[in-house]
Design an enzyme around this catalytic site. Structure first.
Site: not given
Ligand code: ZN
Length: 597
Positions: A263, A287-288, A291, A310, A365, A373
């Protein structure tokens, strides 16, 4: 307004509560031969401790050659020891100066930079793209690499004259002719939203505020696929208030892009695996785009609170799908996400299933799963159901307005939620089990469940298919990709490979163009053994794992392969060949699944 109302970020060396970065002015040359960026960044400072004289930045294998003060004199600096995840602490004696300039070049192994050779792109020209989230920005810019610090930026970027450069900023739509590009980003962003892409890119407008960049051979397909973008922007604005970033453009990244989307403000990077030809995968664009409110506007203060980015965004995504494509499709999507979450939770250590995480000392990460999410999104759905949309929608809209361009953590959100939503609605945190939602493992008993009528119809057809084996009786007319995915998931893995062969012959599933369906089908083919019996299917599997590098697709297929002896050997063969084309984010994930040693 202070940029740092929160505690120190465990994933950053920076000390922004002492001196914070306020603005960057980058001047970078992109060297495709040496795989390096080189140049300088002028950093404008904001003091939070009166007598402070030391600026602390994050770096990752940056070759710092010189640091200068505004009067041209050299500033003393010290680069700390290198850590493979967190990089090096760069401390600069800035005295009372209000800016400092760092001259540096990046390492060829910089974790944020993906250098693609001509053979790896559709245009046959070189390509560079960055991926700064979560803590990789420090490998291409010395900065305070924490989402709790925001800054504006300008940049001058020099690239080969036949390529176009783009950033998460105001962007050109044509080549400059000289290869020099000047960017400006007036809205303040955290470091993980710094982005740069350089390639043989062309632009096509989609609407008044939106457009798409892609390599020439995929531009038509991309413009067709993303035609609903402007309608989506209008839908989100209706629900959650004005779009605050001026333009919303999409960049179709090369196939090795490791994510569905990233995003980056004003310029979302998306995977070409979205180009199914039928606009059926627009939930990812939803979704993006979402953001732009949750994440880019109100930002998790540290990666421990990534669910605030998320979970909110996944909730918004499903609301946008409902607005633009209707209730039935949104319910199918919600049910698929619930299936994914139940499956994921069953395989995770309970400590990894909390919304509010403690990832101190770990690569954020590595701690990233869909829990943030899908559990986060379910939490918001639960709140929505408890108070009703007439209360919940204005609450969210006001939240984005009040905390715009600011960091947020779980405790602050909980306090805001209690005073602004629950108390006015006469609902207590206890009756909603809020503590279990935020700090407990798994899913509380009041987690919403979805029952799609369309999926129930698919289930009845699959039950009948398993009795009769008559593939010709399946009525798939008008099925969305979600119904196909649900059908494949519903097939028992021991149903016999002849049934799979019949389905494949009838519907061409192995040659399917929709990668969301294809990944489900290939997973089923591996788990049932069908992929090992039919060379054509095995070939399609190897091709799929080689032609794209999206972690969401790679991970389940490699996992399925390594779960059997025959598959594990095949996984090693395929991965050894495909690995050089993958992004470091993808090799980091797959190295933990496939042992090539
Ligand atoms: Zn996302």
């Amino acid at each position: 307004m202070s940029t740092q109302p929160f505690a120190t970020d465990p994933h950053s060396h920076a000390e922004p509560h002492v001196i914070a970065v306020r603005h960057l002015d980058l001047d970078l040359e992109v060297d495709f031969d040496a795989h390096r960026l080189s140049g300088s960044v002028r950093i404008d400072l904001e003091r939070h401790a009166e007598a402070a004289t030391e600026l602390v930045l994050d770096t990752w294998r940056l070759d710092v050659t010189d640091v200068t003060l505004p009067d041209g004199t050299a500033a003393a600096y010290h680069l700390g020891d290198h850590d493979p995840v967190f990089g090096s602490r760069l401390a600069i004696a800035v005295g009372s100066a209000d800016s400092v300039t760092v001259h540096y070049r990046t390492d060829p192994a910089a974790r944020a930079l993906q250098w693609l050779e001509p053979a790896q792109t559709s245009s046959g020209k070189q390509f560079l793209f960055t991926q700064s989230q979560a803590i990789l920005a420090r490998s291409w810019v010395p900065l305070q690499d924490t989402p709790s610090v925001r800054f504006s930026y300008d940049a001058t970027v020099r690239v080969p004259a036949d390529l176009l450069a783009l950033m998460s900023a105001a962007n050109p739509t044509e080549r400059s002719g000289t290869g020099t590009y000047r960017f400006s980003m007036p809205q303040r962003v955290p470091s993980y939203l710094m982005a740069l892409a350089v390639g043989d890119l062309e632009f096509r407008p989609l609407g008044a505020r939106s457009g798409v960049y892609a390599e020439p051979t995929v531009l038509d397909a991309a413009a067709h696929e993303f035609a609903d973008t402007e309608a989506m922007m209008t839908a989100v604005e209706r629900l959650y208030g004005p779009y605050r970033w001026d333009r919303y453009d999409l960049l179709v990244a090369p196939p090795s892009f490791p994510f569905g989307g990233m995003e980056n403000p004003r310029l979302t990077f998306v995977t070409p695996t979205l180009l199914a030809g039928d606009r059926s995968l627009m939930s990812l664009v939803a979704h993006e785009l979402a953001h732009s409110w949750s994440g880019n506007l109100v930002t998790n203060a540290t990666w421990n609170d990534v669910w605030l980015n998320e979970g909110f965004t996944t909730y918004l995504e499903t609301r946008i799908v409902e607005e633009v494509y209707g209730d039935e499709l949104a319910t199918m999507l919600l049910q698929l996400y619930r299936q994914d979450l139940d499956h994921l939770l069953a395989g995770l250590d309970p400590s990894a299933t909390l919304l509010a995480q403690d990832l101190a000392g770990r690569d954020p990460d590595e701690g990233a799963t869909r829990v943030a999410y899908d559990k986060g999104s379910l939490f918001l759905r639960m709140l929505e159901q408890a108070v009703g949309r007439p209360r919940f929608d204005p609450f969210l809209r006001a939240y984005f307005e009040r905390y715009a361009f600011r960091p947020m953590d779980t405790a602050t959100f909980l306090a805001h939620l209690t005073t602004e939503l629950l108390e006015p609605a006469g609902v207590s945190p206890e009756e909603l089990d809020l503590d279990a939602w935020l700090h407990g493992p798994g899913l509380p008993a009041n987690a919403p469940v979805w029952k799609s009528a369309a999926f129930a119809r698919v289930d009845r057809q699959v039950a009948s298919l398993l009795t009769t084996g008559a593939v010709a009786d399946l009525d798939t007319s008008g099925w969305s990709p979600y119904e196909w995915i649900h059908m494949v998931r519903a097939l028992p893995r021991d149903a016999g490979t002849s049934l799979l062969a019949d389905l494949d012959a009838a519907f061409g599933l192995t040659q399917g163009r929709n990668d969301e369906i294809l990944v489900e089908w290939l997973g089923c083919a591996v788990e049932s053994g069908y992929a090992f019996e039919v060379p054509r299917v095995d070939g399609a599997l190897a091709d799929f794992l080689t032609r794209q590098g999206r972690v969401k697709y790679l991970r389940p297929l490699y996992r399925a392969l390594v779960s059997t002896d025959r598959g594990a050997a095949r996984a090693r063969e395929i991965y050894a060949a495909a690995r050089p084309g993958y992004h470091s984010v993808a090799t980091g994930a797959i190295d933990r699944i496939v042992d090539l040693s």
